[in-house]
Design a protein around this motif. Structure first.
Motif, mmCIF file in Angstrom:
data_model
loop_
_atom_site.group_PDB
_atom_site.id
_atom_site.type_symbol
_atom_site.label_atom_id
_atom_site.label_comp_id
_atom_site.label_asym_id
_atom_site.label_seq_id
_atom_site.Cartn_x
_atom_site.Cartn_y
_atom_site.Cartn_z
ATOM 1 N N GLN A 225 -1.594 7.149 8.014
ATOM 2 C CA GLN A 225 -2.881 6.854 8.633
ATOM 3 C C GLN A 225 -2.622 6.034 9.894
ATOM 4 O O GLN A 225 -1.966 4.991 9.847
ATOM 5 C CB GLN A 225 -3.785 6.081 7.678
ATOM 6 N N VAL A 226 -3.127 6.532 11.016
ATOM 7 C CA VAL A 226 -2.929 5.879 12.310
ATOM 8 C C VAL A 226 -4.263 5.324 12.776
ATOM 9 O O VAL A 226 -5.226 6.065 12.955
ATOM 10 C CB VAL A 226 -2.391 6.873 13.362
ATOM 11 N N GLN A 227 -4.328 4.015 12.964
ATOM 12 C CA GLN A 227 -5.527 3.377 13.478
ATOM 13 C C GLN A 227 -5.264 2.910 14.903
ATOM 14 O O GLN A 227 -4.184 2.414 15.216
ATOM 15 C CB GLN A 227 -5.926 2.200 12.591
ATOM 16 N N ILE B 125 -0.537 2.938 8.289
ATOM 17 C CA ILE B 125 -0.526 2.837 6.833
ATOM 18 C C ILE B 125 0.218 4.058 6.301
ATOM 19 O O ILE B 125 -0.189 5.195 6.558
ATOM 20 C CB ILE B 125 -1.947 2.783 6.249
ATOM 21 N N LEU B 126 1.293 3.823 5.590
ATOM 22 C CA LEU B 126 2.090 4.919 5.052
ATOM 23 C C LEU B 126 1.851 5.037 3.556
ATOM 24 O O LEU B 126 2.186 4.143 2.779
ATOM 25 C CB LEU B 126 3.583 4.686 5.320
ATOM 26 N N LEU C 165 10.593 4.925 10.942
ATOM 27 C CA LEU C 165 9.802 3.712 11.201
ATOM 28 C C LEU C 165 10.706 2.491 11.352
ATOM 29 O O LEU C 165 10.489 1.644 12.230
ATOM 30 C CB LEU C 165 8.795 3.494 10.066
ATOM 31 N N GLU C 166 11.728 2.408 10.519
ATOM 32 C CA GLU C 166 12.665 1.283 10.601
ATOM 33 C C GLU C 166 13.491 1.356 11.886
ATOM 34 O O GLU C 166 13.714 0.343 12.548
ATOM 35 C CB GLU C 166 13.591 1.271 9.383
ATOM 36 N N TYR D 48 4.429 -1.346 9.469
ATOM 37 C CA TYR D 48 3.483 -0.478 8.773
ATOM 38 C C TYR D 48 3.130 -1.080 7.427
ATOM 39 O O TYR D 48 3.879 -1.869 6.861
ATOM 40 C CB TYR D 48 4.045 0.934 8.603
ATOM 41 N N GLU D 49 1.971 -0.693 6.943
ATOM 42 C CA GLU D 49 1.528 -1.110 5.608
ATOM 43 C C GLU D 49 1.967 -0.059 4.602
ATOM 44 O O GLU D 49 1.737 1.134 4.790
ATOM 45 C CB GLU D 49 0.015 -1.266 5.584
ATOM 46 N N TYR D 50 2.577 -0.497 3.538
ATOM 47 C CA TYR D 50 3.113 0.401 2.509
ATOM 48 C C TYR D 50 2.065 0.598 1.422
ATOM 49 O O TYR D 50 1.628 -0.359 0.790
ATOM 50 C CB TYR D 50 4.377 -0.229 1.931
#
Length: 220
Positions: A62-64, A8-9, A25-26, A32-34
């Motif tokens: 956020q890294v899950q 989650i960015l 990321l690209e 990822y969730e924006y």
């Protein structure tokens, strides 16, 4: 070791630091969730965001992980380093250690020596100073211009099609958002033909193009 399975960015569409992270990321094709954080409205100071990032800054990642664990990462360069270590291919660095060091030098010249001095909080503080004879936009424009004069010379011996050589590196992900900031502050880029050429070419490179502010959901 648990495997990261969701990202989650928290970022802002026009933040140059956020643009760096989105570009990586690209490049690495990491889904990822924006999550937008409006810096102009001060959402970075909200209690909810403060719990995530006491520094009140974006980007925040956020890294899950697959075992349900969650970690919060701050600062664009630290986030980028984590992504490079976790997803090493394609790399944002040359293989040669000397060339890698040169790429980091370019990146640090921008992210430490230019960008912080013209960010939103600095500009607002300048506006607050009662004895200030210069407005924040003027300050930012002159600061960027002065640093670009040095950067233009510095890159002449290192740049090819890209900021360093002929391949996409961390230097490109740092340069493009900074030139975009310069244009926003009305710096005449004709004074810097090398930087202008690199910027115009790199905007056509897919990871940077996808990550650019105009393509973000919170664009205003």
């Amino acid at each position: 070791m648990a495997v990261p399975n969701k990202f989650i960015l928290y970022n802002y569409w026009r933040s140059s630091c956020s643009w760096r992270v989105r570009s990586v990321l690209e490049l690495k094709q990491i889904p990822y969730e924006y999550r937008p954080v409006n810096l102009v409205k001060g959402e970075q100071y909200s209690e909810e965001f403060r719990r995530l990032n006491p520094l009140n800054q974006v980007p925040t990642l956020q890294v899950q992980t697959s075992d349900g664990h969650s970690e919060i990462l701050h600062e664009s360069m630290a986030i980028i380093d984590y992504l490079e270590q976790t997803f090493p291919t394609p790399s944002i660095y040359p293989k040669d250690p000397i060339e890698r060091a040169k790429v980091i030098t370019i990146a640090e010249t921008i992210v430490s020596g230019i960008q912080p001095i013209q960010n939103l909080s600095v500009g607002r503080k300048i506006e607050e100073l009662s004895d200030s004879k210069i407005r924040s936009g003027d300050w930012s424009r002159e600061w960027i211009r002065m640093k670009f004069q040095k950067l233009e010379i510095f890159l002449k011996s290192m740049s090819g099609t890209h900021t360093f050589g002929n391949h996409l590196t961390l230097a490109d992900f740092c340069l493009v958002p900074q030139v975009a900031n310069a244009i926003r502050f009305k710096v005449d880029m004709d004074e810097f033909p090398l930087l202008k050429r690199l910027y115009e070419f790199l905007l056509t490179v897919e990871p940077i193009a996808k990550a650019q502010p105009s393509n973000q959901p919170d664009k205003q």
